[in-house]
Design a protein around this motif. Structure first.
Motif, PDB file in Angstrom:
ATOM      1  N   ALA A  92      36.727  33.291  50.076  1.00 43.05           N
ATOM      2  CA  ALA A  92      37.027  34.484  50.874  1.00 43.05           C
ATOM      3  C   ALA A  92      37.879  35.476  50.076  1.00 43.05           C
ATOM      4  CB  ALA A  92      37.753  34.075  52.155  1.00 43.05           C
ATOM      5  N   VAL A  93      38.912  34.996  49.386  1.00 45.30           N
ATOM      6  CA  VAL A  93      39.772  35.905  48.626  1.00 45.30           C
ATOM      7  C   VAL A  93      39.036  36.472  47.418  1.00 45.30           C
ATOM      8  CG1 VAL A  93      41.924  36.104  47.322  1.00 45.30           C
ATOM      9  CG2 VAL A  93      41.857  34.744  49.417  1.00 45.30           C
ATOM     10  N   VAL A  95      35.765  37.050  47.085  1.00 45.90           N
ATOM     11  CA  VAL A  95      34.814  38.075  47.535  1.00 45.90           C
ATOM     12  C   VAL A  95      35.561  39.341  47.929  1.00 45.90           C
ATOM     13  CG1 VAL A  95      33.167  38.656  49.352  1.00 45.90           C
ATOM     14  CG2 VAL A  95      33.050  36.423  48.250  1.00 45.90           C
ATOM     15  N   SER A  96      36.695  39.191  48.612  1.00 46.46           N
ATOM     16  CA  SER A  96      37.489  40.359  49.004  1.00 46.46           C
ATOM     17  C   SER A  96      37.973  41.124  47.774  1.00 46.46           C
ATOM     18  CB  SER A  96      38.681  39.903  49.849  1.00 46.46           C
ATOM     19  OG  SER A  96      39.560  40.968  50.096  1.00 46.46           O
ATOM     20  N   TRP A  97      38.371  40.404  46.721  1.00 46.45           N
ATOM     21  CA  TRP A  97      38.847  41.047  45.491  1.00 46.45           C
ATOM     22  C   TRP A  97      37.739  41.873  44.852  1.00 46.45           C
ATOM     23  CZ3 TRP A  97      43.408  38.635  42.711  1.00 46.45           C
ATOM     24  CH2 TRP A  97      43.813  39.411  41.616  1.00 46.45           C
ATOM     25  N   LEU A  99      35.107  43.195  46.344  1.00 40.47           N
ATOM     26  CA  LEU A  99      34.653  44.301  47.180  1.00 40.47           C
ATOM     27  C   LEU A  99      35.705  45.384  47.365  1.00 40.47           C
ATOM     28  CD1 LEU A  99      32.756  42.325  49.985  1.00 40.47           C
ATOM     29  CD2 LEU A  99      31.800  43.475  47.973  1.00 40.47           C
ATOM     30  N   ALA A 100      36.980  45.005  47.435  1.00 44.30           N
ATOM     31  CA  ALA A 100      38.019  45.974  47.781  1.00 44.30           C
ATOM     32  C   ALA A 100      39.151  46.059  46.771  1.00 44.30           C
ATOM     33  CB  ALA A 100      38.597  45.636  49.160  1.00 44.30           C
ATOM     34  N   PRO A 103      43.936  42.096  46.240  1.00 45.73           N
ATOM     35  CA  PRO A 103      44.562  42.051  47.568  1.00 45.73           C
ATOM     36  C   PRO A 103      46.069  42.189  47.456  1.00 45.73           C
ATOM     37  CG  PRO A 103      44.026  39.848  46.826  1.00 45.73           C
ATOM     38  CD  PRO A 103      43.476  40.784  45.789  1.00 45.73           C
ATOM     39  N   VAL A 107      48.930  37.976  49.921  1.00 40.77           N
ATOM     40  CA  VAL A 107      47.688  37.219  50.108  1.00 40.77           C
ATOM     41  C   VAL A 107      47.520  36.191  48.989  1.00 40.77           C
ATOM     42  CG1 VAL A 107      45.166  37.379  50.190  1.00 40.77           C
ATOM     43  CG2 VAL A 107      46.573  39.072  51.388  1.00 40.77           C
ATOM     44  N   GLY A 171      39.077  38.437  40.095  1.00 42.09           N
ATOM     45  CA  GLY A 171      38.275  38.170  41.289  1.00 42.09           C
ATOM     46  C   GLY A 171      37.153  37.195  41.023  1.00 42.09           C
TER      47      GLY A 171
END
Length: 423
Positions: A92-93, A95-97, A99-100, A103, A107, A171
Motif C-alpha cells: 500500500a505504501v 503504490v502510494s509513493w 502515484l503521489a 508520503p 507514514v 517507492g
C-alpha cells in the motif's frame, strides 16, 4: 558440505530458511532506502533514527501481544498472518509513493512500526518452531545456517541497494519489499510440522504472565534475557550513529551500502566456519562471538579514515554468527516447548525496549557531540557485558550434558518446573 546435509535431512527447515532469506532481503533494501532517504534529505541522524524508533515501538507492542497467542496457536498460523499483513502494508505504501510522491514522514515511521510488529510475531513463532523441524544435535548448525543466509542475502542487498536507490527509487524498493513478504508466506503455507499447544495453567487467564513466572524461576533464561537487554542498550548507540559516522568519514550512500555488504560477507564467512566447528558448546560460541564483535566495533569507532573503518566492519561481522547462533540455541534448549514461543516474544520485547532509548538518545548525542564520541562508548559497554557473561557461567553452557553441581547453568528443562531455582 555440512549445511547441504542439514537441508537434505530437514526439508521443512529448508523452506522456512529460504523464506526467511527472502524476508531479510526486503528488510535490508527497505532500511537502506528509507533511512538514507531521510538522513540525506535532512542532514540529521535524528530523522533517520525515527524509523528505528517506530520499528522498536512496533517490536515492543508485538512482543507483548505475541505473548498472549504464541504456544497456544500453531506457529505456522502466526507466521502466515504476520507475513500477510506485512505484504499488504508495504504494498500500500509503495503504490502510494509511486502515484503521489513521498508520503509524510509519519507514514514511513508508522510503516516501520507495522512491519516490525508483525515481524516480531513471525520471528518468535519461527524461532520456537526450529526444534520441531531440526534434530537437537543439529541446532548449532541450524544457527550457523541462519547467519549464513543472513550474510549471503544481506551482502547482495546492501551492496546493490545504493544502485537500486539511484535506478528504481524508494517507492519501487517498497514494492520489492512487499514481494519478499509474499514469498515466505507461500513457503510457510507449503510446510507442515507438529506443534504441541501449551496447556493452560490452572487459574491462569494471562498466558504471558505465566511465562513471566516461569522465567523468574529459571536462572539461566533470566540471566540470558538480562544480558541480551544490556547488549541491545549498547548496540543502539552504534546503530543510531553509523549513518552520520559514514558522512563524517567523507562517504555517501555508496560507502553506507558498502559497509553493510562487507559486514554481510564477514557474517557469511563466520557462518561457514561455525557450520564446520559446530558442537554442543553453545556457551563458548556465545562468548567468542560477542568478544570478536566488540573488537570490531572498537576498530570502527577509532578509525581515522575509510579503510580502517571497513576493516573494523569485517572483524565485527566475523563474530556475529557465533553470538547469534548460540543465543538462539541456548533459548531453544533451555525453554520447553510449552513456553518457548512466549520466551522468544519476551526476548524480542526486551531488546526493543532497550534499543529505543539508546537509539533515539544516541542520535541526539551524535548530532550534538559528534558521532565518534558516541561510537567509542559502545566498545566499553561491550567489555562490561562480557565480564558479566563470564561471571554468570553462561560460557560453560552445553546442550548435551547437565550442569555440574554448583554450576549456575541449569539442566536443559523438560517440564514447566525449571530446575535452576531462583536466580
Amino acid at each position: 558440505m555440512q549445511l547441504l546435509r542439514l537441508f537434505r535431512r530437514n526439508p521443512a527447515y529448508f523452506r522456512l530458511w529460504l523464506g526467511n532469506c527472502m524476508s531479510i532481503m526486503g528488510d535490508v533494501q527497505y532500511n537502506v532506502a528509507v533511512v538514507w532517504f531521510l538522513v540525506s534529505t535532512t542532514g540529521s541522524a535524528v530523522a533517520g533514527s525515527g524509523i528505528a524508533v517506530g520499528a522498536m515501538l512496533g517490536g515492543m507492542a508485538g512482543g507483548v501481544c505475541a505473548g498472549t497467542t504464541l504456544d497456544a496457536w500453531h506457529p505456522r498460523v502466526v507466521m502466515l498472518l504476520a507475513d500477510g499483513v506485512r505484504f499488504l502494508a508495504a504494498l500500500a505504501v509503495g503504490v502510494s509513493w509511486l502515484l503521489a510522491g513521498p508520503p509524510p514522514v509519519i507514514v514511513l515511521y508508522a510503516l516501520a512500526a507495522v512491519l516490525t510488529f508483525c515481524g516480531t510475531y513471525h520471528q518468535a513463532a519461527r524461532s520456537s518452531s526450529i526444534p520441531a523441524v531440526v534434530d537437537e544435535d543439529q541446532l548449532i548448525r541450524a544457527g550457523a545456517a541462519e547467519s549464513l543466509g543472513s550474510g549471503l542475502v544481506s551482502a547482495v542487498a546492501w551492496a546493490g541497494s545504493g544502485a537500486l536507490i539511484a535506478v528504481l527509487g524508494t517507492g519501487q524498493i517498497l514494492l520489492v519489499n512487499a514481494a519478499t513478504f509474499l514469498v515466505p508466506l507461500l513457503l510457510v503455507a507449503a510446510t507442515r510440522w507438529r506443534h504441541t499447544p501449551a496447556a493452560p495453567e490452572p487459574g491462569a487467564r494471562r498466558p504471558m504472565l505465566a511465562a513471566f513466572r516461569w522465567v523468574r524461576r529459571d536462572a539461566l533464561v533470566l540471566r540470558m534475557l538480562t544480558i541480551e537487554t544490556l547488549h541491545a542498550l549498547v548496540s543502539g548507540l552504534v546503530y543510531a550513529t553509523l549513518p552520520l559516522f559514514v558522512l563524517v568519514l567523507g562517504g555517501g550512500a555508496g560507502l553506507f551500502g558498502l559497509q553493510g555488504g562487507l559486514s554481510a560477507l564477514a557474517i557469511l564467512g563466520g557462518s561457514l566456519y561455525l557450520a564446520r566447528r559446530a558442537d554442543a558448546r553453545a556457551g563458548r560460541f556465545y562468548v567468542l562471538g560477542m568478544a570478536v564483535n566488540a573488537a570490531g566495533v572498537l576498530v570502527m569507532a577509532a578509525s581515522p579514515s575509510v579503510w580502517p573503518f571497513l576493516a573494523g566492519v569485517l572483524v565485527a561481522g566475523l563474530g556475529t554468527p557465533a553470538w547469534n547462533a548460540a543465543r538462539q540455541v541456548i533459548f531453544q534448549t533451555a525453554a520447553p516447548e510449552a513456553v518457548r514461543g512466549r520466551v522468544f516474544a519476551m526476548l524480542e520485547t526486551a531488546i526493543n525496549v532497550a534499543l529505543l532509548p539508546t537509539w533515539a538518545g544516541g542520535a541526539v548525542l551524535a548530532d550534538a557531540a559528534g558521532p565518534r564520541l558516541v561510537m567509542l562508548a559502545a566498545p566499553a559497554g561491550y567489555c562490561l557485558i562480557l565480564l558479566l557473561v563470564l561471571r554468570t557461567g553462561i560460557a560453560r553452557y552445553r546442550t548435551d550434558r547437565p550442569a555440574p553441581a554448583g554450576e549456575p547453568c541449569p539442566v536443559v528443562p523438560t517440564t514447566l518446573s525449571p530446575p535452576g531455582g531462583p536466580a
